[in-house]
Design a protein around this motif. Sequence first.
Motif, short mmCIF file in Angstrom:
data_model
loop_
_atom_site.label_atom_id
_atom_site.label_comp_id
_atom_site.label_asym_id
_atom_site.label_seq_id
_atom_site.Cartn_x
_atom_site.Cartn_y
_atom_site.Cartn_z
N ASP A 54 0.86 -1.18 0.00
CA ASP A 54 0.00 0.00 0.00
C ASP A 54 0.90 1.23 0.00
O ASP A 54 1.38 1.66 1.05
CB ASP A 54 -0.91 -0.01 1.23
N VAL A 55 1.14 1.78 -1.17
CA VAL A 55 2.07 2.92 -1.27
C VAL A 55 1.48 4.19 -0.68
O VAL A 55 2.20 5.16 -0.46
CB VAL A 55 2.50 3.16 -2.74
N THR A 56 0.17 4.19 -0.40
CA THR A 56 -0.40 5.35 0.27
C THR A 56 -0.08 5.31 1.76
O THR A 56 0.11 6.35 2.40
CB THR A 56 -1.93 5.41 0.07
N GLN A 57 -0.01 4.11 2.33
CA GLN A 57 0.31 3.96 3.75
C GLN A 57 1.81 3.99 4.00
O GLN A 57 2.27 4.52 5.01
CB GLN A 57 -0.29 2.65 4.29
N THR A 58 2.58 3.37 3.11
CA THR A 58 4.03 3.32 3.25
C THR A 58 4.65 3.76 1.92
O THR A 58 5.12 2.94 1.14
CB THR A 58 4.50 1.90 3.63
N PRO A 59 4.65 5.04 1.64
CA PRO A 59 5.13 5.52 0.33
C PRO A 59 6.63 5.32 0.14
O PRO A 59 7.38 5.24 1.12
CB PRO A 59 4.76 7.01 0.35
N ILE A 60 7.03 5.26 -1.11
CA ILE A 60 8.46 5.19 -1.44
C ILE A 60 9.05 6.57 -1.23
O ILE A 60 8.75 7.51 -1.97
CB ILE A 60 8.67 4.70 -2.88
N ARG A 61 9.90 6.69 -0.22
CA ARG A 61 10.54 7.96 0.07
C ARG A 61 12.07 7.89 -0.10
O ARG A 61 12.75 8.87 0.19
CB ARG A 61 10.21 8.41 1.50
N ALA A 62 12.56 6.73 -0.52
CA ALA A 62 14.01 6.59 -0.69
C ALA A 62 14.31 5.61 -1.82
O ALA A 62 13.60 4.62 -2.01
CB ALA A 62 14.67 6.12 0.60
#
Length: 215
Positions: A107-115
């Motif tokens: 779930d990229v809304t809950q755990t987005p790619i930030r790195a």
Amino acid sequence: MDARQYAPATQRNREPILDILRQVLPPACSVLEISSGTGEHAVFFAPRLAPRLWLPSDPNPQALASIAAWRQECPAPNLYPPIALDARDAVWAVEQTPLPEVLRGLDVTQTPIRAIVNINMIHISPWSATLGLMAGADRLLPSGGVLYLYGPYRREGRHTAPSNAAFDQSLQMQNPEWGVRDLEAVMKAAEAAGLAFTRIWEMPANNLSVVFQKP
């Protein structure tokens, strides 16, 4: 047959790289590793960087098989299956809608790619892969997102050690599109893609950790 591959350098550099990643990665995010190679870094970093999610990727089918085999041998709840992804792709698999099957549980809304983490790719790939990496980081990373690079570089047009010069020559003999890059050229490509340079760390074996951030 065991599909696991081995990169001797991993044993030497994984602890120093981990030390830097603990300092620069945002907390509680998804980390996309571009060009994961054998997968040894992925299985080492993922459990030690939890609760971050680790998303390994590679364009090479043999590398993807190796990553999957290492993941089976050293499972971690925050380590996802490998993604087929070439840095030069105009749209990366993690940007697709719907997501590839291996990422359907993410779930990229809950755990987005930030790195984005990229280790030992830039010198063993065409320059177009570096440009693709920067373009993908620009598309994918939010404000404050981090791009981490590790590998050997020339500085001000010169090799930092005789061993790097010899390594560069051997790479170009294997493929004339490969080679140790000028750090200034890499930084310029990152800047052109909207990424801001933040810091360099000197690493073992004449390598560098280079970090950029999305403003």
